[in-house]
Write an enzyme that holds these catalytic residues in place. Structure first.
Site, PDB file in Angstrom:
ATOM      1  N   GLU A  72      11.963  -7.685  -1.016  1.00 31.81           N
ATOM      2  CA  GLU A  72      12.100  -8.227  -2.348  1.00 31.81           C
ATOM      3  C   GLU A  72      13.146  -6.935  -3.295  1.00 31.81           C
ATOM      4  OE1 GLU A  72       8.176  -8.853  -3.929  1.00 31.81           O
ATOM      5  OE2 GLU A  72       8.447  -9.392  -6.219  1.00 31.81           O
ATOM      6  N   ARG A 130       0.875  -3.125   9.002  1.00 35.60           N
ATOM      7  CA  ARG A 130       1.877  -2.535   8.088  1.00 35.60           C
ATOM      8  C   ARG A 130       1.594  -0.570   8.514  1.00 35.60           C
ATOM      9  NH1 ARG A 130       1.696  -4.572   3.687  1.00 35.60           N
ATOM     10  NH2 ARG A 130       2.562  -2.854   2.148  1.00 35.60           N
ATOM     11  N   LYS A 141       5.188  -0.279  -4.329  1.00 39.62           N
ATOM     12  CA  LYS A 141       6.324  -0.402  -5.424  1.00 39.62           C
ATOM     13  C   LYS A 141       5.739   0.032  -6.459  1.00 39.62           C
ATOM     14  CE  LYS A 141       9.010  -3.507  -2.560  1.00 39.62           C
ATOM     15  NZ  LYS A 141       9.593  -4.563  -2.894  1.00 39.62           N
TER      16      LYS A 141
END
Ligand code: ATP
Ligand code: MG
Length: 515
Positions: free
Chosen positions: A35, A260, A270
């Protein structure tokens, strides 16, 4: 040497098996779908190495797809930075650069297809009301009064949403699945929302935007992704993606979830990285203490070391924490092989060789002999102190017979790095430590903000160091081993008359010991 990847993980095994069975007609297409709302970090590197790596090793292709469904948070700056970082890491998407925003019209058509099939409806309730009626893990949700709207009304309202007749949040398009589903993601999730906002690629063409969950799976399908690899938290969303695909009757990618990367003593969300930048806790996304790829590049971490790290930590199915020292070891191992050696003195003491004209700097205890690296053995005879008793100067004599090699039987206590004051460059050195004081910032204690867990000593600036003259030509970002001190590279804030060096890593792992 074998051309097989060094580690075979469960995803590589699945892909190999599928190819062997000629599944998808032998096609292999993966994708990395960032993104564009921030810079890439080391966690993304794990995903990039996996998606691009699998495709490269097993003869497939990997798409770079910008998942740009949120016009408010996305910027072109991030798109450019992401492309630079993926290339820098050593991967090439070739022609395969895609944007979810290119599919907005197709996604709109998919939505109307679901409305026509009685599988989606326009909701009038507010977000808050929808949340209240959603139920809990142990309690079923409640059907909305809008759930039984006619197909004609839904088509009409959805078109009017697109045409801008409603304000933000006034209406939502929802999938009509099951308000009692044990998986909360299936309780009539939102598909489209109204957002009167400028989009970096589609401008003001749209005022409704697909939700991530409605866009993601269909984008994979449009691109004929065969193996849709994502992190574990999306496992619960897989039934929803599958439901959309099945209702639409389009190509069905298979989704696989891996754990992850969690790295200690830093943050990778983020939102948190953005906050560190916006509130000036760091100098920018490329601050050398940041876990971002731009930060690591500026600090001198080689791309190959990051790839080695991703290979070493492997790809598994259960969440775990990786210590920062594992990454630093990869950097150290590679730089030990590749970094040219140089000398720099960061804590200088003046040495006067009383029987040799040039003046030199280095450290040496009085009454002892040491070798000056690549030069003579010298002996300390005398010293000068300032008014506080601090030694400011050593007076030494040199042994002219010892240049290069020592005569038989002559042993000295140590070899000391030094530079000639007359020729040295005055440089600034910046040494870095962990950005946070705790392994899992923001999660260690109830009510403690991650910002309050920052390490106030994570950056040490040493303004007046002396480096050998050859370092005037040091290329920005390319590390040298400063003998006995560590690996350092010139910072991009360097000026030709004011060089700045960042410490990339120490020579040895001092962190494990200190903990
Ligand atoms: P955030 O939640 O902080 O915004 P994100 O995961 O949403 O991060 P994306 O830009 O959506 O960020 O991520 C792109 C890809 O990178 C996704 O496929 C995601 O699974 C993967 N990714 C992100 N963080 C990690 C991580 N820590 N380890 C492995 N893969 C990751
Ligand atoms: Mg995401």
């Amino acid at each position: 040497m074998s051309t097989e990847p060094q580690t075979k993980d469960f995803i590589r095994n699945i892909v190999a098996e599928d190819l062997k069975n000629n599944k998808n007609d032998g096609r292999l297409v993966t994708r990395f779908p960032p993104e564009p709302n921030g810079y890439l970090h080391i966690g993304h590197a794990k995903s990039i190495c996996l998606n691009f790596g699998v495709a490269r090793e097993q003869g497939g292709v990997c798409h770079l797809r910008f998942d740009d469904t949120n016009p408010v948070k996305e910027e072109t700056e991030f798109i450019d930075a992401i492309k630079t970082d993926v290339s820098w890491l050593g991967f090439d998407w070739g022609e395969n650069e895609y944007y979810t925003s290119s599919y907005f019209e197709q996604l709109y058509q998919f939505a109307t297809q679901l409305i026509r099939a009685g599988k989606a409806y326009v909701e009038d309730l507010s977000g808050e009301e929808m949340r209240q009626m959603r139920g809990t893990l142990t309690q079923a949700g409640t059907n909305s009064p809008c759930r039984e709207r006619s197909i004609e009304d839904n088509l009409d309202l959805f078109e009017r949403m697109r045409n801008g007749e409603f304000g933000n949040g006034e209406k939502v398009l929802r999938a009509k699945i099951d308000m009692a589903a044990p998986n909360m993601n299936l309780r009539d999730p939102a598909m489209y929302r109204i957002l009167h906002a400028h989009h970096h690629r589609t401008g003001n063409e749209w005022c409704i935007y697909p939700m991530y969950d409605f866009a993601h799976g269909q984008s994979d399908s449009i691109e004929q992704i065969t193996h849709s690899i994502c992190t574990l938290e999306f496992a619960d969303h897989r039934p929803l993606y599958d439901w959309f695909i099945e209702q639409l009757g389009i190509f069905a990618p298979r989704q696989y979830e891996f754990a992850r990367l969690n790295l200690g003593y830093t943050v990778m969300s983020k939102r948190k990285l953005q906050q560190l930048v916006a509130q000036n806790h760091v100098s920018g996304w490329d601050d050398p203490r940041m876990p971002t790829l731009v930060g690591m590049r500026r600090r001198g971490f080689p791309a190959r070391a990051i790839r080695t790290f991703c290979e070493r930590i492997g790809v598994g199915k259960s969440d775990s924490w990786i210590d920062m020292s594992v990454l630093e070891d990869c950097v150290r191992e590679q730089l030990n092989e590749t970094a040219p050696r140089a000398m720099c003195v960061i804590d200088p003491i003046k040495v006067v060789i009383t029987d040799y004209p040039p003046k030199k700097f280095f450290r040496l205890g009085p009454g002892r002999e040491v070798r000056l690296r690549n030069s003579y053995i010298i002996k300390c005879n005398d010293f000068i102190c300032d008014e506080h008793g601090k030694i400011t100067e050593l007076h030494c004599t040199h042994d002219a017979a010892t240049l290069g090699a020592a005569p038989e039987g002559r042993k000295v206590k140590g070899i000391i790095h030094w530079v000639s004051q007359a020729h040295a460059l005055k440089v600034e050195v910046r040494q870095y430590d962990r950005l946070f004081n705790v392994e899992s910032p923001g999660a260690s204690k109830e009510g403690v903000d991650f910002i309050d867990e920052m390490n106030p000593d994570s950056k040490e600036i040493i303004p007046c160091c002396y480096a050998e003259p050859s370092l005037a030509n040091a290329e920005i970002g390319v590390p040298y081993q400063f003998e006995r001190l560590g690996y350092f590279c010139a910072d991009n804030e360097s000026k030709s008359d004011a060089l700045v060096f960042n410490r990339t890593v120490t020579l040895r792992d001092s962190w494990q010991k200190a903990k």
